[in-house]
Write an enzyme that holds these catalytic residues in place. Structure first.
Site, PDB file in Angstrom:
ATOM      1  CD  GLU A 117      -9.373 -32.548  81.682  1.00 39.74           C
ATOM      2  OE1 GLU A 117      -8.676 -33.308  80.976  1.00 39.74           O
ATOM      3  OE2 GLU A 117     -10.314 -32.945  82.383  1.00 39.74           O
ATOM      4  CB  CYS A 142      -5.541 -31.847  73.995  1.00 39.78           C
ATOM      5  SG  CYS A 142      -7.276 -32.325  73.931  1.00 39.78           S
TER       6      CYS A 142
HETATM    7  P1  NAD Z   1      -1.064 -22.742  77.750  1.00 41.58           P
HETATM    8  O1  NAD Z   1      -0.745 -23.613  78.909  1.00 41.58           O
HETATM    9  O2  NAD Z   1       0.030 -21.903  77.172  1.00 41.58           O
HETATM   10  O3  NAD Z   1      -2.231 -21.721  78.125  1.00 41.58           O
HETATM   11  C1  NAD Z   1      -3.460 -22.149  78.667  1.00 41.58           C
HETATM   12  C2  NAD Z   1      -4.047 -21.030  79.505  1.00 41.58           C
HETATM   13  O4  NAD Z   1      -3.222 -20.861  80.672  1.00 41.58           O
HETATM   14  C3  NAD Z   1      -4.083 -19.679  78.813  1.00 41.58           C
HETATM   15  O5  NAD Z   1      -5.245 -18.995  79.200  1.00 41.58           O
HETATM   16  C4  NAD Z   1      -2.840 -18.985  79.353  1.00 41.58           C
HETATM   17  O6  NAD Z   1      -2.906 -17.573  79.271  1.00 41.58           O
HETATM   18  C5  NAD Z   1      -2.831 -19.497  80.780  1.00 41.58           C
HETATM   19  N1  NAD Z   1      -1.514 -19.507  81.422  1.00 41.58           N
HETATM   20  C6  NAD Z   1      -0.347 -19.891  80.864  1.00 41.58           C
HETATM   21  N2  NAD Z   1       0.654 -19.788  81.775  1.00 41.58           N
HETATM   22  C7  NAD Z   1       0.086 -19.358  82.927  1.00 41.58           C
HETATM   23  C8  NAD Z   1       0.608 -19.052  84.224  1.00 41.58           C
HETATM   24  N3  NAD Z   1       1.912 -19.169  84.502  1.00 41.58           N
HETATM   25  N4  NAD Z   1      -0.259 -18.639  85.173  1.00 41.58           N
HETATM   26  C9  NAD Z   1      -1.572 -18.510  84.901  1.00 41.58           C
HETATM   27  N5  NAD Z   1      -2.113 -18.762  83.685  1.00 41.58           N
HETATM   28  C10 NAD Z   1      -1.296 -19.185  82.704  1.00 41.58           C
HETATM   29  O7  NAD Z   1      -1.696 -23.690  76.633  1.00 41.58           O
HETATM   30  P2  NAD Z   1      -2.133 -23.340  75.163  1.00 41.58           P
HETATM   31  O8  NAD Z   1      -0.914 -23.115  74.307  1.00 41.58           O
HETATM   32  O9  NAD Z   1      -3.186 -22.297  75.145  1.00 41.58           O
HETATM   33  O10 NAD Z   1      -2.812 -24.731  74.740  1.00 41.58           O
HETATM   34  C11 NAD Z   1      -2.084 -25.791  74.244  1.00 41.58           C
HETATM   35  C12 NAD Z   1      -1.865 -26.893  75.259  1.00 41.58           C
HETATM   36  O11 NAD Z   1      -3.087 -27.228  75.870  1.00 41.58           O
HETATM   37  C13 NAD Z   1      -1.366 -28.161  74.595  1.00 41.58           C
HETATM   38  O12 NAD Z   1      -0.383 -28.751  75.406  1.00 41.58           O
HETATM   39  C14 NAD Z   1      -2.616 -29.031  74.544  1.00 41.58           C
HETATM   40  O13 NAD Z   1      -2.364 -30.421  74.470  1.00 41.58           O
HETATM   41  C15 NAD Z   1      -3.295 -28.645  75.815  1.00 41.58           C
HETATM   42  N6  NAD Z   1      -4.721 -28.943  75.760  1.00 41.58           N
HETATM   43  C16 NAD Z   1      -5.210 -29.912  76.587  1.00 41.58           C
HETATM   44  C17 NAD Z   1      -6.572 -30.256  76.527  1.00 41.58           C
HETATM   45  C18 NAD Z   1      -7.160 -31.313  77.411  1.00 41.58           C
HETATM   46  O14 NAD Z   1      -8.382 -31.380  77.501  1.00 41.58           O
HETATM   47  N7  NAD Z   1      -6.364 -32.133  78.073  1.00 41.58           N
HETATM   48  C19 NAD Z   1      -7.405 -29.584  75.630  1.00 41.58           C
HETATM   49  C20 NAD Z   1      -6.854 -28.599  74.801  1.00 41.58           C
HETATM   50  C21 NAD Z   1      -5.513 -28.271  74.880  1.00 41.58           C
END
Ligand code: NAD
Length: 471
Positions: free
Chosen positions: A225, A260
């Site tokens: 997602e 999101c």
């Molecule tokens: P992010 O991708 O930075 O982090 C999400 C999670 O992934 C965190 O737990 C982070 O520690 C982990 N992570 C990041 N890089 C990683 C890697 N290389 N390996 C393993 N784990 C890793 O996202 P964020 O800043 O927390 O959230 C914002 C983003 O999420 C926005 O783009 C938003 O649109 C999206 N989002 C999507 C939905 C949906 O349902 N489609 C819902 C909420 C947020």
């Protein structure tokens, strides 16, 4: 020595809200092995037993809402009323899963003149959930509830930017669920673990790409997602009345635009642009107050971090229109003045990329063909909305959007439905949450089949038993 992760209050960054221990790769390994051992016993319990445990967890979370909502507000910067709403929604979703799990996870049997066939829904084993900070409880719960109901164990790695409330919620379950904490390194140790059989990720494009690559290396299936850049298109006959404008403003600025499926770019007919800006700014005066998330009357808090504050400020051009009341100090909290940017270049980064900030562009469009091209441009296709006095016209327009979920006359939080699957198209991800499709992501279908030709007491027909080729 075990390192710990200190979470500050984004509204008052001198205040440390709490700490969690950082999970080293060795600690992650231990937790996953433990979860794997527990999973077998959990899956062997009757579905009704597992669902009873989830019902108890729902009651325990519900009882804790008044205590957890301020904690969530202090670690995430979301206004406390929205935090209460998020926790309540997590409870409703958990109960929805309990209600619908039997019809999705039960065996299906057929016994007819083609033979006897049983379709079984089996859990994967250990599920890894890697989740973001912006709605940390519900986005974890959308994975936890179906994963556990189906008989999986689950290990959740919340975002280091909002780990505290999720940790508390997880402790309220009497089921094989565990949390590990940290950033990308902890996430990678979890996703790449040999005993993880399914990965459920919510987050941004870069994190999603890294997680999908790690999972792909082990051929572990994923639900992804990802981000969105949702267009809201107001058609010629769209109402600019107070109700509609109030809804539209909060669809963009709730959680400081860090949602999101926030309305991230607005499109109105060119001839109505000036009237729209006037109606929209008046709505913001009514409904948008930026300040401390715990203070009464505040509807928008800070952004999540110093980096997010700098990014939002860099995105705000001179001449952006400030919105609503601003009762905050950007020097002591990560506050950003919310703004509307009228008539930017249609190709400006603020328009074509996900801003995830309280800075929202509005563009005038010449005709429907052009606005559809603008709305569908780009790699992201999470949500969208169309606004019109004529529902038929709105649905006809909506069918032409490249988006996973399109709202009519609302956007985002006032429009979600548990009965409808949610997820993006294009590079906004794959797999679904909510509804029956969200439940089926956590089981694999296994088949037991006795073809009629080989059932005891049946003669093999002349010319061979099967019309189907094997492959
Ligand atoms: P992010 O991708 O930075 O982090 C999400 C999670 O992934 C965190 O737990 C982070 O520690 C982990 N992570 C990041 N890089 C990683 C890697 N290389 N390996 C393993 N784990 C890793 O996202 P964020 O800043 O927390 O959230 C914002 C983003 O999420 C926005 O783009 C938003 O649109 C999206 N989002 C999507 C939905 C949906 O349902 N489609 C819902 C909420 C947020």
């Amino acid at each position: 020595m075990i390192a710990s992760l200190r979470r500050e209050n984004p509204a008052r960054f001198s205040e440390i809200v709490g700490t969690v221990p950082v999970s080293s790769p060795d600690a992650v390994d231990e937790v996953v092995r433990w979860a794997d051992a527990e999973q077998r016993a959990w899956a062997a319990r009757p579905l009704t037993d597992r669902l009873a445990a989830l019902t108890r967890a729902a009651a325990a979370i519900e009882d804790a809402i008044e205590e957890l909502a301020p904690l969530l507000a202090r670690e995430s910067g979301k206004v406390v009323g929205d935090c209460r709403g998020e926790l309540g929604f997590a409870v409703r979703y958990l109960r929805w899963v309990v209600q619908h799990a039997p019809e999705v996870y039960g065996d299906r049997e057929l016994d007819d003149d083609l033979g006897r066939l049983v379709e079984r829904r089996r859990p994967f084993g250990v599920v890894a959930a890697v989740t973001p900070w912006n709605a940390p409880v519900i986005l974890a719960m959308l994975k936890i509830a179906p994963a556990l109901a189906a008989g999986n164990a689950i290990v959740v790695k919340p975002s280091p930017l909002a780990p505290l409330t999720v940790d508390r919620v997880i402790a309220l379950f009497d089921a094989p669920i565990h949390a590990v904490h940290g950033g990308a390194e902890t996430g990678a140790a979890l996703v790449g673990h040999e005993l993880v059989r399914k990965v459920a990720f919510t987050g941004g494009t870069a994190g999603g790409r890294a997680v999908a690559a790690l999972a792909g290396d082990r051929l572990t299936p994923t639900v992804m997602e990802l981000g969105g850049n949702d267009p809201a298109v107001l058609l010629d006959d769209a109402s600019f009345d107070d109700d509609a404008m109030d809804r539209l403003v909060m669809a963009s600025f709730a959680t400081s635009g860090q949602v999101c499926m926030a309305a991230k770019r607005l499109y109105v007919p060119q001839s109505r642009l000036a009237a729209f800006v006037d109606a929209y700014t008046r709505a913001a005066d009514r409904v948008l107050t930026t300040g401390d998330p715990l203070a009464p009357g505040v509807t928008m808090g800070p952004v999540i971090s110093a980096a997010a504050q700098r990014a939002a400020q860099a995105l705000t051009p001179p001449g952006a229109i400030p919105l609503g009341r601003f009762e905050a100090d950007p020097a002591t909290g990560y506050f950003v003045r919310p703004t509307l940017v009228a008539a930017p270049d249609p190709d400006a980064p603020l328009v074509i990329e996900e801003q995830f900030a309280p800075v929202v562009p509005v563009l005038g469009y010449p005709d429907e063909k052009t606005v559809l091209t603008w709305a569908n441009a780009g790699e992201l296709g999470l949500g969208a909305s169309v606004w019109s006095a004529d529902e038929e016209q709105a649905f006809a327009f909506a069918r032409r959007f490249e988006a996973g979920f399109t709202f009519v006359n609302t956007h985002n939080r006032t429009g979600m439905s548990l009965r409808a699957p949610f997820g993006g198209v294009k590079r906004s991800g794959w797999g679904r949450e909510y509804a029956h499709e969200g439940l089926t992501e956590y089981v694999q279908t296994c088949v037991i089949h006795a073809p009629a030709a080989f059932r005891p007491g049946t003669a093999t027909p002349p010319g061979g038993p099967s019309a189907y080729p094997t492959g």
